[in-house]
Design an enzyme around this catalytic site. Structure first.
Site: not given
Length: 368
Positions: A25, A27, A103, A178-179, A183, A231
């Site tokens: 993933p 951005t 994601q 998304h861990g 974030y 993640r």
């Protein structure tokens, strides 16, 4: 080399992957102003599927119209129009034989561009370290977020659930929570960002509670036959050197807990996947995740050399490899590797978005 491991099949939940290559993933800030996916994104993701990647994980998608958006022009799955906009993108990827995983990302206190609010929220009123990423439209230090109320936490959990259902409706094969990278979920896990004194703060188990609640609520909503992964990392976008306080011992606690949850895989990312992650002589992040969770593991971090990636899989430290900058430079990386073609080196001037005016080291933490 024959790359017997890289080009072997693997089943995740009810989907069979033809090889072990995954697009990481990344951005891209190429969505519409209102968060809808578009033709540019369709071409971007379809190219990887044509290039032989067995699985593609989307960029971080914001899940609600409150506090979750992290960047302007980030795509969302916060409403029906977002869902509809993703359908042709998903179809294009799946038509080429790849599985597509959404994601889901709540930026929390690390948000630097939100069309819905100027405020940010986080476990505690502690600003993330470092500065916003100018490459993604930010500037200067992160603002101090508001400490989340009980209702804010419930809203965030529901956002993950509802966006996972929208991902399912859009045709995605699965969702990745998304861990990682600083974030929201990672903010709860991070000791210096989480100063709560309730059930979500203090011990490792408490700081993992939101992870587990989100995982179980999403699984209950999407059912058993939708791929669900997470993640996780130690480093953050704005604090790449961060390590878990108790190192390998803490890793064992974290991955054991995640292994008992309703996940199909764990996706770990580190500066270099083959380096010891918790001090000299310790396990790699991937090996720790695999041994302690007993789940399939996707490894990320400078694995854009096919021989290196093959050896990493052969040593049973991971089950799949995800590529970021190497995939950007070589959208057909698997097809090239299969026939022994030379890979292009990553060059941000050629590869990234036209507005990119940033030194490579400033974006490596997001794109490894």
């Amino acid at each position: 080399m024959n790359y017997n491991h890289l080009f072997s099949k693997l089943t995740l939940n009810n989907k069979t992957l033809d090889n072990r290559f995954v697009v990481a993933p990344m951005t891209r800030i190429s969505g519409e102003d209102d968060g809808r996916a578009n033709v540019t994104m369709k071409k971007y993701y379809e190219r990887y599927a044509k290039g032989g990647f067995s699985a593609v994980i989307s960029e971080g998608i914001f899940p609600d119209d409150k506090y979750s958006q992290g960047y302007y022009n980030q795509p969302g799955l916060a409403n029906g129009s977002h869902t509809e906009s993703w359908k042709p993108v998903v179809e294009a990827v799946k038509d080429q034989g790849s599985i597509f995983i959404a994601q889901l990302m709540h930026a929390g206190g690390q948000s630097q561009g939100n069309a819905y609010t100027d405020d940010t929220i986080a476990p505690s009123a502690v600003a993330p370290k470092g500065n916003q990423l100018e490459f993604y439209g930010g500037k200067g230090p992160f603002q101090t977020p508001k400490a989340m109320s009980d209702q804010d936490i419930e809203d965030a959990k529901d956002a993950f659930v509802q966006s996972a259902l929208r991902a399912q409706e859009a045709g995605f094969d699965g969702a990745e929570l998304h861990g990682a990278n600083g974030y929201l979920l990672d903010q709860f896990l991070t000791d210096y960002l989480n100063q709560r004194e309730d059930q979500y703060g203090g011990s490792v188990d408490n700081r993992l509670l939101l992870f587990v609640e989100v995982i179980e609520q999403v699984r209950d909503a999407v059912g058993d036959h939708f791929i669900l992964g997470i993640r996780i990392s130690q480093g953050k976008v704005a604090d790449g050197e961060h390590k878990w306080a108790d190192g390998e011992k803490e890793a064992e606690q974290i991955f054991t807990k995640l292994g008992a949850a309703s996940l199909d895989y764990i996706h770990v990312t580190d500066a270099n996947a083959t380096d010891s992650s918790f001090g000299e002589g310790t396990r790699t992040m991937a090996r720790a995740a695999k041994e302690f969770s007993m789940l399939p593991v996707i490894a990320n971090g400078k694995l854009g050399d096919a021989e290196k990636a093959e050896q990493f899989l052969e040593s049973d430290q991971a089950d799949l490899v995800s590529l970021g900058t190497s995939a950007l430079a070589n959208p057909d990386f698997p097809n090239k590797a299969k026939v022994g073609m030379k890979m292009e080196e990553f060059d941000f001037e050629k590869t990234l978005l036209p507005q990119a005016q940033v030194k490579e080291h400033e974006i490596e933490k997001e794109l490894v």
